[in-house]
Design a protein around this motif. Sequence first.
Motif, PDB file in Angstrom:
ATOM      1  N   GLY A   1      32.349  28.933  54.674  1.00 58.34           N
ATOM      2  CA  GLY A   1      33.790  28.746  54.726  1.00 58.34           C
ATOM      3  C   GLY A   1      34.445  28.877  53.363  1.00 58.34           C
ATOM      4  O   GLY A   1      35.498  29.505  53.218  1.00 58.34           O
ATOM      5  N   ALA A   2      33.812  28.288  52.333  1.00 54.65           N
ATOM      6  CA  ALA A   2      34.372  28.387  50.986  1.00 54.65           C
ATOM      7  C   ALA A   2      34.350  29.830  50.486  1.00 54.65           C
ATOM      8  O   ALA A   2      35.299  30.293  49.852  1.00 54.65           O
ATOM      9  CB  ALA A   2      33.586  27.470  50.039  1.00 54.65           C
ATOM     10  N   ALA A   3      33.256  30.537  50.775  1.00 57.49           N
ATOM     11  CA  ALA A   3      33.161  31.938  50.350  1.00 57.49           C
ATOM     12  C   ALA A   3      34.243  32.776  51.019  1.00 57.49           C
ATOM     13  O   ALA A   3      34.814  33.683  50.401  1.00 57.49           O
ATOM     14  CB  ALA A   3      31.778  32.492  50.677  1.00 57.49           C
ATOM     15  N   LYS A   4      34.548  32.465  52.270  1.00 57.19           N
ATOM     16  CA  LYS A   4      35.601  33.212  52.975  1.00 57.19           C
ATOM     17  C   LYS A   4      36.961  32.964  52.314  1.00 57.19           C
ATOM     18  O   LYS A   4      37.756  33.900  52.131  1.00 57.19           O
ATOM     19  CB  LYS A   4      35.636  32.777  54.437  1.00 57.19           C
ATOM     20  CG  LYS A   4      36.668  33.511  55.283  1.00 57.19           C
ATOM     21  CD  LYS A   4      36.621  32.984  56.706  1.00 57.19           C
ATOM     22  CE  LYS A   4      37.686  33.649  57.558  1.00 57.19           C
ATOM     23  NZ  LYS A   4      37.399  35.067  57.816  1.00 57.19           N
ATOM     24  N   ALA A   5      37.242  31.706  51.951  1.00 58.73           N
ATOM     25  CA  ALA A   5      38.513  31.398  51.299  1.00 58.73           C
ATOM     26  C   ALA A   5      38.624  32.096  49.948  1.00 58.73           C
ATOM     27  O   ALA A   5      39.667  32.665  49.615  1.00 58.73           O
ATOM     28  CB  ALA A   5      38.652  29.882  51.128  1.00 58.73           C
ATOM     29  N   VAL A   6      37.546  32.067  49.163  1.00 58.03           N
ATOM     30  CA  VAL A   6      37.568  32.719  47.851  1.00 58.03           C
ATOM     31  C   VAL A   6      37.695  34.234  48.010  1.00 58.03           C
ATOM     32  O   VAL A   6      38.432  34.893  47.261  1.00 58.03           O
ATOM     33  CB  VAL A   6      36.301  32.351  47.055  1.00 58.03           C
ATOM     34  CG1 VAL A   6      36.207  33.177  45.780  1.00 58.03           C
ATOM     35  CG2 VAL A   6      36.292  30.867  46.733  1.00 58.03           C
ATOM     36  N   ARG A   7      36.984  34.785  48.997  1.00 58.70           N
ATOM     37  CA  ARG A   7      37.057  36.227  49.226  1.00 58.70           C
ATOM     38  C   ARG A   7      38.474  36.646  49.615  1.00 58.70           C
ATOM     39  O   ARG A   7      38.969  37.692  49.161  1.00 58.70           O
ATOM     40  CB  ARG A   7      36.066  36.625  50.314  1.00 58.70           C
ATOM     41  CG  ARG A   7      35.976  38.130  50.554  1.00 58.70           C
ATOM     42  CD  ARG A   7      34.785  38.468  51.429  1.00 58.70           C
ATOM     43  NE  ARG A   7      34.851  37.812  52.720  1.00 58.70           N
ATOM     44  CZ  ARG A   7      34.030  36.851  53.121  1.00 58.70           C
ATOM     45  NH1 ARG A   7      33.076  36.418  52.314  1.00 58.70           N
ATOM     46  NH2 ARG A   7      34.150  36.316  54.320  1.00 58.70           N
TER      47      ARG A   7
END
Length: 209
Positions: A185-191
């Motif tokens: 989830g965090a990687a999706k937000a950063v991406r």
Amino acid sequence: MPRTPLPPPPPPPFLRTWPDRTALLADRRRALEVLRRRSLGIHRLLLLWLLALAAIVGWALLTLPMQQAEEHDPLLFVVGPVCVVLGLAAIVPAVIGVVAGIRRDREIHGLLDAWLALDSHPLTDAGLRSPGLSLCWLLSSFAVCALGLWTAFATAAGAAPGPVGHEVFLGMGTGMILWLTGMLGAAKAVRHYRWALRALGTAAAPQHR
């Protein structure tokens, strides 16, 4: 239930039939809004958590035969294989769902780039940044990560000396699943944030005549 298809990419220049730029921008706005919801909608976050819950249930079922073996349960050879099959039946679809979600995100971002390159409309494009949804994804994912790490470390710290029991496998596995879910989830937000900086940082030049 079949999933709703994504908007198609914009047609090539020689097939475009918009009567004027207003019609083009209207179709562009609708397509971008649908793609934005499909990418960062709260339903996607809830689906990720639901897949994580299914994986946790599957992992719990896989550790149940270990508990029966520790307790010398005579039903181990009957119940054990059933638990293994049910556990895999919960974990495998969860993994497949996560992989499918990652591929769908790539497809969505490709379509977003295609529709953005079609023309430029600052008012429409500004809404694609979705800072509120991005922050929701990021903070909630950090919370899930923290819960996963706490579960794993608390399980390891509370383990009694001697052979590793099923409680340790259950707690460590649950913590790892939660941690991975939060990281996704965090990687999706950063991406999404990096994509917004790249794609929306400079307005695309209008290409419609």
